[in-house]
Write a protein that holds these residues in place. Structure first.
Motif, PDB file in Angstrom:
ATOM      1  N   PHE A 194       0.934  -1.561  -0.533  1.00 42.04           N
ATOM      2  CA  PHE A 194       0.133   0.008  -0.245  1.00 42.04           C
ATOM      3  C   PHE A 194       0.979   0.684  -0.082  1.00 42.04           C
ATOM      4  CE2 PHE A 194       1.012  -1.456   4.840  1.00 42.04           C
ATOM      5  CZ  PHE A 194       0.471   0.497   5.107  1.00 42.04           C
ATOM      6  N   ILE A 195       0.597   2.193  -0.612  1.00 43.71           N
ATOM      7  CA  ILE A 195       1.018   3.941  -0.917  1.00 43.71           C
ATOM      8  C   ILE A 195       0.958   4.547   0.461  1.00 43.71           C
ATOM      9  CG2 ILE A 195       1.742   5.410  -2.029  1.00 43.71           C
ATOM     10  CD1 ILE A 195       2.913   3.179  -3.102  1.00 43.71           C
ATOM     11  N   ALA A 209       5.871   6.788   0.169  1.00 41.34           N
ATOM     12  CA  ALA A 209       6.107   5.411   1.166  1.00 41.34           C
ATOM     13  C   ALA A 209       5.747   4.608  -0.022  1.00 41.34           C
ATOM     14  CB  ALA A 209       6.374   5.363   1.833  1.00 41.34           C
ATOM     15  N   SER A 210       6.210   3.091  -0.855  1.00 37.19           N
ATOM     16  CA  SER A 210       5.371   1.935  -0.275  1.00 37.19           C
ATOM     17  C   SER A 210       5.573   0.845   0.784  1.00 37.19           C
ATOM     18  CB  SER A 210       6.153   1.327  -1.779  1.00 37.19           C
ATOM     19  OG  SER A 210       5.540  -0.418  -2.272  1.00 37.19           O
ATOM     20  N   MET A 211       4.524   0.297   1.335  1.00 34.76           N
ATOM     21  CA  MET A 211       4.779  -0.302   2.542  1.00 34.76           C
ATOM     22  C   MET A 211       4.230  -2.108   2.332  1.00 34.76           C
ATOM     23  SD  MET A 211       5.802   2.306   4.151  1.00 34.76           S
ATOM     24  CE  MET A 211       6.337   2.045   5.932  1.00 34.76           C
ATOM     25  N   GLN A 212       4.697  -2.702   2.835  1.00 30.46           N
ATOM     26  CA  GLN A 212       3.730  -4.093   3.309  1.00 30.46           C
ATOM     27  C   GLN A 212       3.204  -4.197   4.254  1.00 30.46           C
ATOM     28  OE1 GLN A 212       6.294  -5.806   0.871  1.00 30.46           O
ATOM     29  NE2 GLN A 212       4.399  -7.607   1.268  1.00 30.46           N
ATOM     30  N   ARG A 213       2.238  -4.959   3.137  1.00 34.61           N
ATOM     31  CA  ARG A 213       0.561  -4.984   4.113  1.00 34.61           C
ATOM     32  C   ARG A 213       1.295  -6.381   4.635  1.00 34.61           C
ATOM     33  NH1 ARG A 213      -4.721  -4.280   1.352  1.00 34.61           N
ATOM     34  NH2 ARG A 213      -4.235  -2.254  -0.353  1.00 34.61           N
ATOM     35  N   ARG A 214       0.437  -6.456   5.708  1.00 29.35           N
ATOM     36  CA  ARG A 214      -0.041  -7.568   6.333  1.00 29.35           C
ATOM     37  C   ARG A 214      -1.230  -8.548   6.428  1.00 29.35           C
ATOM     38  NH1 ARG A 214       2.121  -3.217  11.761  1.00 29.35           N
ATOM     39  NH2 ARG A 214       0.289  -3.799  12.293  1.00 29.35           N
ATOM     40  N   MET A 242     -13.285   3.697  20.061  1.00 26.92           N
ATOM     41  CA  MET A 242     -13.486   2.101  19.326  1.00 26.92           C
ATOM     42  C   MET A 242     -12.568   1.617  19.032  1.00 26.92           C
ATOM     43  SD  MET A 242     -17.210   3.014  19.084  1.00 26.92           S
ATOM     44  CE  MET A 242     -17.738   1.450  18.135  1.00 26.92           C
ATOM     45  N   ASP A 243     -12.758   0.164  18.944  1.00 26.98           N
ATOM     46  CA  ASP A 243     -11.918  -0.754  19.491  1.00 26.98           C
ATOM     47  C   ASP A 243     -10.733  -1.497  18.710  1.00 26.98           C
ATOM     48  OD1 ASP A 243     -11.247  -0.379  21.590  1.00 26.98           O
ATOM     49  OD2 ASP A 243     -13.482  -2.000  22.725  1.00 26.98           O
ATOM     50  N   ALA A 244     -12.267  -1.197  17.838  1.00 26.93           N
ATOM     51  CA  ALA A 244     -11.787  -2.683  16.467  1.00 26.93           C
ATOM     52  C   ALA A 244     -13.205  -2.168  15.265  1.00 26.93           C
ATOM     53  CB  ALA A 244     -11.820  -3.341  16.614  1.00 26.93           C
ATOM     54  N   VAL A 245     -12.794  -2.946  14.005  1.00 27.74           N
ATOM     55  CA  VAL A 245     -13.512  -2.633  13.468  1.00 27.74           C
ATOM     56  C   VAL A 245     -13.982  -3.942  12.324  1.00 27.74           C
ATOM     57  CG1 VAL A 245     -14.275  -1.401  10.471  1.00 27.74           C
ATOM     58  CG2 VAL A 245     -12.516  -0.140  12.538  1.00 27.74           C
ATOM     59  N   LEU A 246     -14.955  -4.017  12.093  1.00 30.65           N
ATOM     60  CA  LEU A 246     -15.198  -4.802  10.942  1.00 30.65           C
ATOM     61  C   LEU A 246     -15.869  -4.703  10.019  1.00 30.65           C
ATOM     62  CD1 LEU A 246     -17.303  -7.839  13.234  1.00 30.65           C
ATOM     63  CD2 LEU A 246     -14.711  -7.974  13.032  1.00 30.65           C
ATOM     64  N   LEU A 247     -15.295  -5.161   8.153  1.00 32.41           N
ATOM     65  CA  LEU A 247     -15.885  -4.739   6.957  1.00 32.41           C
ATOM     66  C   LEU A 247     -16.456  -6.099   6.363  1.00 32.41           C
ATOM     67  CD1 LEU A 247     -12.781  -3.557   6.275  1.00 32.41           C
ATOM     68  CD2 LEU A 247     -14.464  -2.442   7.452  1.00 32.41           C
ATOM     69  N   SER A 248     -17.958  -5.613   5.875  1.00 30.52           N
ATOM     70  CA  SER A 248     -18.319  -6.512   5.156  1.00 30.52           C
ATOM     71  C   SER A 248     -17.386  -6.476   4.033  1.00 30.52           C
ATOM     72  CB  SER A 248     -19.824  -6.231   4.363  1.00 30.52           C
ATOM     73  OG  SER A 248     -19.151  -4.552   3.443  1.00 30.52           O
ATOM     74  N   PRO A 249     -17.598  -7.855   2.829  1.00 34.01           N
ATOM     75  CA  PRO A 249     -16.802  -8.787   1.579  1.00 34.01           C
ATOM     76  C   PRO A 249     -16.121  -7.057   1.228  1.00 34.01           C
ATOM     77  CG  PRO A 249     -18.048 -10.405   2.435  1.00 34.01           C
ATOM     78  CD  PRO A 249     -18.422  -8.979   2.904  1.00 34.01           C
ATOM     79  N   ASP A 250     -17.300  -6.181   0.478  1.00 33.96           N
ATOM     80  CA  ASP A 250     -17.788  -5.517  -0.158  1.00 33.96           C
ATOM     81  C   ASP A 250     -17.720  -3.772   0.048  1.00 33.96           C
ATOM     82  OD1 ASP A 250     -19.770  -5.038   1.383  1.00 33.96           O
ATOM     83  OD2 ASP A 250     -21.526  -4.276  -0.649  1.00 33.96           O
ATOM     84  N   CYS A 251     -16.330  -3.946   0.988  1.00 32.13           N
ATOM     85  CA  CYS A 251     -15.988  -2.467   1.806  1.00 32.13           C
ATOM     86  C   CYS A 251     -14.922  -2.098   0.970  1.00 32.13           C
ATOM     87  CB  CYS A 251     -16.342  -2.431   2.845  1.00 32.13           C
ATOM     88  SG  CYS A 251     -17.619  -2.071   4.467  1.00 32.13           S
ATOM     89  N   ALA A 252     -14.428  -0.510   0.924  1.00 35.02           N
ATOM     90  CA  ALA A 252     -13.686  -0.478   0.245  1.00 35.02           C
ATOM     91  C   ALA A 252     -12.064  -0.661   0.997  1.00 35.02           C
ATOM     92  CB  ALA A 252     -13.398   0.908   0.241  1.00 35.02           C
ATOM     93  N   ASP A 253     -11.326  -0.630   0.755  1.00 33.20           N
ATOM     94  CA  ASP A 253      -9.625  -0.923   1.049  1.00 33.20           C
ATOM     95  C   ASP A 253      -9.440   0.502   2.147  1.00 33.20           C
ATOM     96  OD1 ASP A 253      -7.401  -1.810   1.860  1.00 33.20           O
ATOM     97  OD2 ASP A 253      -6.598  -2.062  -0.533  1.00 33.20           O
ATOM     98  N   PRO A 254      -9.311  -0.467   3.194  1.00 28.33           N
ATOM     99  CA  PRO A 254      -8.714   0.921   4.478  1.00 28.33           C
ATOM    100  C   PRO A 254      -7.156   1.472   4.015  1.00 28.33           C
ATOM    101  CG  PRO A 254      -9.997  -0.948   6.089  1.00 28.33           C
ATOM    102  CD  PRO A 254      -9.694  -1.288   4.459  1.00 28.33           C
ATOM    103  N   LEU A 255      -6.826   0.557   3.149  1.00 23.94           N
ATOM    104  CA  LEU A 255      -4.980   0.346   3.564  1.00 23.94           C
ATOM    105  C   LEU A 255      -4.907   1.667   1.582  1.00 23.94           C
ATOM    106  CD1 LEU A 255      -3.467  -2.095   4.641  1.00 23.94           C
ATOM    107  CD2 LEU A 255      -3.636  -0.177   6.079  1.00 23.94           C
ATOM    108  N   TYR A 256      -5.945   1.863   0.878  1.00 22.40           N
ATOM    109  CA  TYR A 256      -5.962   2.177  -0.368  1.00 22.40           C
ATOM    110  C   TYR A 256      -5.346   3.661   0.353  1.00 22.40           C
ATOM    111  CZ  TYR A 256      -6.845   4.754  -4.163  1.00 22.40           C
ATOM    112  OH  TYR A 256      -6.588   5.439  -6.009  1.00 22.40           O
TER     113      TYR A 256
END
Length: 271
Positions: free
Chosen positions: A37-38, A101-106, A145-159
């Protein structure tokens, strides 16, 4: 220590990670597939590193080398130094913040994993606008807020746009994808959370009346801008809640509504 490399050819294959950053569909496909991700801008690049993401490379204009010197010295990733015009030709836009910076996803944790230690959870359905994703993550981090859950069609948070709007807050809040929707929400209830669906519908109760801040565990579900939560998602909720409106306004932008709702469910919460 990272190596500083001056690049003068926009077609240099070493700049591959940064090509076509304005092509949303291309980047949506490429970045997860290539595991990157950038991060854009000094603060966001620093926060990505502080959050433990490994750097693949950096792309800087010359005047940003001294500003980012400490980051460069802590990394062994290559640093490509380019003229602003070349950066624009490669990325597709004027990189006015000067540092990329180009970063490595986990690997993402499982939904069960993020629920295990959380008490206040955001659940998003079909939120596919990157600006809204970034704004919601920023509010989630700021308001506890402690955490986030995303449905399969949500946008990429790391975009890139999401990361930029969140000011790096996407690195602060654990998140996971719910693989099957909405059936996967059953795990939320099984983990002891009360699932509240945020909707302007007439059947919804005012959020303050529900006293969500007093609940031991609460999951607040948000839908996409305009369409809101689907009928299936609403049916999966334990209760429908709304933010009371004045002056004939029927709803808020999902990012603004999220911030108001997060404050309501976290203020005075049990410790």
């Amino acid at each position: 220590m990272a190596e500083l490399i001056t690049v003068t050819d926009p077609g240099d294959p070493r700049l591959h990670d940064y090509t076509g950053l304005t092509d949303v569909e291309l980047r949506r496909r490429r970045e997860p597939a290539e595991g990157l991700f950038i991060a854009e801008g000094e603060k966001v690049v620093r926060r990505a590193g502080e959050a433990g993401y490994a750097m693949r490379s950096m792309l800087l204009s010359a005047k940003w080398v001294d500003v980012m010197r400490d980051v460069i010295d802590r990394s062994d990733a290559p640093v490509y130094v380019v003229e602003p015009a070349l950066a624009e030709e490669v990325t597709g836009y004027h990189v006015h913040r000067g540092a990329l910076a180009s970063m490595q996803r986990r690997p993402l944790p499982t939904a069960a994993g993020v629920l295990r230690t959380a008490r206040r959870v955001v659940v998003m359905e079909s939120v596919n606008d990157h600006t809204n994703i970034g704004a919601i993550f920023r509010s989630a981090a700021a308001l506890g807020m402690d955490a986030v859950l995303l449905s399969p069609d949500c946008a990429d948070p790391l975009y890139r746009r999401s990361v930029k709007v969140s000011m790096g807050a996407v690195f602060s809040v654990p998140y996971a994808r719910v693989d099957t929707w909405p059936r996967g929400l059953e795990a939320v209830g099984e983990a002891g959370f009360r699932l509240l669906a945020l909707t302007p519908g007439e059947k919804a109760r005012p959020l303050d009346d529900v006293a969500a801040h007093r609940m031991e565990r609460v999951a607040l579900m948000l839908g996409a801008e305009g369409s809101g939560l689907s009928a299936r998602a609403l049916a999966a909720a334990d209760e429908w809640v709304r933010i009371p409106m004045s002056h004939g306004v029927d709803s808020l932008n999902v990012g603004a509504a999220a911030a108001v709702a997060f404050y309501a469910v976290t203020t005075g919460r049990p410790r």
